[in-house]
Write a protein that holds these residues in place. Structure first.
Motif, PDB file in Angstrom:
ATOM      1  N   ARG A  94     -17.460  29.223  13.176  1.00 36.22           N
ATOM      2  CA  ARG A  94     -18.529  28.623  12.369  1.00 36.22           C
ATOM      3  C   ARG A  94     -17.911  27.826  11.226  1.00 36.22           C
ATOM      4  O   ARG A  94     -17.180  28.376  10.415  1.00 36.22           O
ATOM      5  N   ASN A 124     -22.392  44.619   2.531  1.00 35.57           N
ATOM      6  CA  ASN A 124     -22.594  43.273   3.086  1.00 35.57           C
ATOM      7  C   ASN A 124     -23.870  42.632   2.566  1.00 35.57           C
ATOM      8  O   ASN A 124     -23.943  41.411   2.397  1.00 35.57           O
ATOM      9  N   ARG A 145     -31.766  34.889   9.334  1.00 44.35           N
ATOM     10  CA  ARG A 145     -30.349  34.603   9.574  1.00 44.35           C
ATOM     11  C   ARG A 145     -29.468  35.334   8.573  1.00 44.35           C
ATOM     12  O   ARG A 145     -28.382  35.816   8.919  1.00 44.35           O
ATOM     13  N   ARG A 146     -29.925  35.411   7.344  1.00 49.89           N
ATOM     14  CA  ARG A 146     -29.127  36.116   6.347  1.00 49.89           C
ATOM     15  C   ARG A 146     -29.080  37.610   6.646  1.00 49.89           C
ATOM     16  O   ARG A 146     -28.046  38.255   6.449  1.00 49.89           O
ATOM     17  N   ASN A 157     -26.552  38.013   9.244  1.00 51.07           N
ATOM     18  CA  ASN A 157     -25.186  37.887   8.711  1.00 51.07           C
ATOM     19  C   ASN A 157     -24.676  39.199   8.117  1.00 51.07           C
ATOM     20  O   ASN A 157     -23.471  39.411   8.017  1.00 51.07           O
ATOM     21  N   GLU A 178     -24.014  39.070   0.746  1.00 47.09           N
ATOM     22  CA  GLU A 178     -24.770  37.974   1.353  1.00 47.09           C
ATOM     23  C   GLU A 178     -25.795  37.380   0.397  1.00 47.09           C
ATOM     24  O   GLU A 178     -26.034  36.168   0.398  1.00 47.09           O
ATOM     25  N   CYS A 221     -18.090  34.681  14.246  1.00 48.20           N
ATOM     26  CA  CYS A 221     -18.840  35.862  14.666  1.00 48.20           C
ATOM     27  C   CYS A 221     -18.234  36.356  15.971  1.00 48.20           C
ATOM     28  O   CYS A 221     -17.046  36.179  16.217  1.00 48.20           O
ATOM     29  N   GLN A 240     -21.131  25.270  14.943  1.00 47.03           N
ATOM     30  CA  GLN A 240     -20.605  26.438  15.636  1.00 47.03           C
ATOM     31  C   GLN A 240     -19.954  26.019  16.957  1.00 47.03           C
ATOM     32  O   GLN A 240     -20.593  25.370  17.783  1.00 47.03           O
ATOM     33  N   GLN A 264     -29.915  37.702  16.686  1.00 46.87           N
ATOM     34  CA  GLN A 264     -29.179  38.614  15.820  1.00 46.87           C
ATOM     35  C   GLN A 264     -30.083  39.301  14.803  1.00 46.87           C
ATOM     36  O   GLN A 264     -29.697  40.308  14.208  1.00 46.87           O
TER      37      GLN A 264
END
Length: 509
Positions: free
Chosen positions: A34, A186, A129-130, A133, A190, A29, A64, A317
């Motif tokens: 990662r 994306n 989190r997804r 991403n 994902e 990232c 990470q 994020q």
């Protein structure tokens, strides 16, 4: 020479994470390499943290390694190449067998246990989190276009090179006008769908021809619903595609599945999702504006004070869709300058720790190596290497962030609203991205004032309240404590350094 340096960094990291055969997947990232590991026990955490290029490590859904912005993008390809070479080559000799002491094993075990506890992988947290991403790969383009937009605005205000302004506007706005397509692409990728189908459905949102369509008694407008609409449309497309794959015969799959995916998802997007997402997006913008206009100081206090825990958990994020929505609507996100104050509190706290522990060379070396990144808004090295392991300094860093956030929020409440034209940077790196309605001079002055408040309050809170007497006795020591003069003004150290004294130190021994 820089390529050699990046390859050397990758080569130093690889054996410490178990070698090529222990790597399942590799990604990066903005600041972190990662890695998905086969066997977590093969990682040599302390040796890895001691590498000069490594600012810290974080264990989450992936392992990470914090390398910092710019560096991680250059080291990752070298790391991938070394892994590929290692898998194709004959088994190499074992790497340096570090003699791990009992204390190191105990510390490592405690760290793994704490990381697993902190992980707390609830379905909601994993979903956030997804979502993050989806947006993280877009950050470099957001930064680049944001800086170009700022440059164009500067030239316009100064009446310099007017012929260049339209070209800069095209460069800055082109990506933002199609960001929904990238979000859709994306999202499908994902969540296990065909990425290009997600992008195709999301492209409906920005197509100019939607202006001819009425939904819920209103005429649609291109871009209505923005990134939230694209996200929802692509998620629907993934579900439709999976349903088709299950029921459509294989002989017809290549024709029927893409057609039904775009058709069904497209119709729902046009006659439902665009309207609903548009209302949600408008509500987000209205609420953010109202919140800072009516309770800016208090809102800044809360947001600035709570942001470090979000960073610690990796959930910061998840705010990216909100930032992106605000940028789409107003040209900048008013939240980011306030949240950036958390990093200022962290820097102030770290400087206070440096002065409170004059005899702990390891922690002081860690702070010296991590402070430049901290000033530029990369907070993970200071969080995981200094304040969080020490405990109380993490709380006092949050107090500094709350004070800086309250300062910036107060000026929003007084009518001087401003924000960032892109997301990603923080700290001093945010200056080129600032924009507001009160002129650049006032905007820069307020942001700089917030940083100064965060630094000072974080330093003062940590210096006066960040350590108990027991903590000073335990941590204000070093490897050479047993040879220190008897008349030293600092508290007497034990004849052996306390095992916990080295635990918080990830780098710079």
């Amino acid at each position: 020479m820089s390529t050699d340096k990046n390859r050397a960094t990758a080569a130093a990291i690889l054996p410490l994470v178990g070698g090529p055969d222990n790597i399942v997947s590799i990604a990066h990232c903005m600041t972190r390499l990662r890695i998905t590991l086969r066997d977590r026990s093969l990682v040599q955490d302390e040796a890895l943290k001691a590498l000069p290029a490594v600012m810290g490590v974080v264990e989450d859904d992936t392992y990470q390694i914090v390398l910092g912005p710019g560096t991680v993008a250059r080291v990752t390809p070298e790391f991938e190449a070394l892994v590929a070479e290692g898998r194709s080559a004959a088994p190499a000799a074992p790497a340096d067998t570090h003699a791990v002491t009992a204390d190191e094993l105990a510390a490592q075990g405690a760290a793994i246990k704490n990381a697993q506890k902190a992980k707390n992988s609830t379905p909601f947290k994993l979903f956030l989190r997804r979502i993050a991403n989806i947006f993280v790969p877009l950050i470099p383009a957001l930064i680049g276009c944001g800086i170009i937009a700022g440059l164009g605005g500067f030239l316009t205000n100064m009446h310099w090179v007017p012929a260049a302004v339209p070209a800069l506007a095209a460069m800055a706005s082109g990506f933002m006008s199609l960001i929904a397509v990238f979000v859709g692409y994306n999202t499908a990728k994902e969540f296990g769908g065909t990425a290009i189908l997600g992008g195709a459905v999301a492209a409906i949102i920005v197509f100019p021809g939607v202006a001819k369509i009425d939904a819920f008694g209103q005429q649609l407008s291109p871009g209505q619903g923005g990134v939230l609409g694209a996200l929802a449309a692509a998620l629907l497309a993934v579900q439709v595609e999976k349903w088709c794959r299950k029921w459509v015969p294989e002989a017809l799959d290549v024709l029927v599945t893409p057609t039904l995916t775009v058709l069904i998802s497209g119709l729902v997007t046009l006659f439902g999702l665009m309207f609903v997402a548009g209302e949600v997006s408008s509500a987000i913008g209205t609420f953010a504006t109202w919140l800072l206009a009516t309770g800016g100081a208090f809102a800044g206090l809360v947001l600035g004070g709570l942001f470090l825990p979000l960073v610690m958990l990796g959930l910061h994020q998840a705010l990216i869709p909100i930032h992106t929505t605000l940028i789409e609507q107003t040209g900048y996100t008013v939240l980011l300058p306030i949240l950036a104050m958390a990093g200022a509190g962290q820097v102030g706290a770290a400087i206070a720790v440096y002065y409170k522990l004059p005899r702990n060379r390891s922690i002081r070396a860690t702070i010296k190596s991590a402070l430049p990144a901290g000033f530029l808004g990369v907070g993970e090295p200071l969080i995981y290497g200094v304040s969080l392991p020490l405990g109380r300094p993490f709380i006092t860093a949050c107090i500094g962030g709350a004070a800086g956030g309250a300062f910036v929020g107060l000026f929003n409440q007084l009518g001087t609203a401003f924000g960032s034209t892109a997301i990603g940077p923080s700290g001093w790196a945010l200056f080129p991205l600032l924009d507001g309605k009160s002129g650049m001079g006032m905007t820069i002055a307020i942001y700089a004032g917030g940083l100064a408040v965060g630094y000072l309050v974080g330093f003062a809170a940590t210096y006066f309240f960040g350590f108990t007497r027991q903590m000073l006795t335990e941590f204000n020591t070093g490897p050479d404590a047993d040879t220190a003069p008897e008349a030293a003004p600092t508290p007497p150290a034990a004849t052996e350094p306390a095992p916990d004294a080295a635990a918080p130190v990830p780098v710079g021994r």
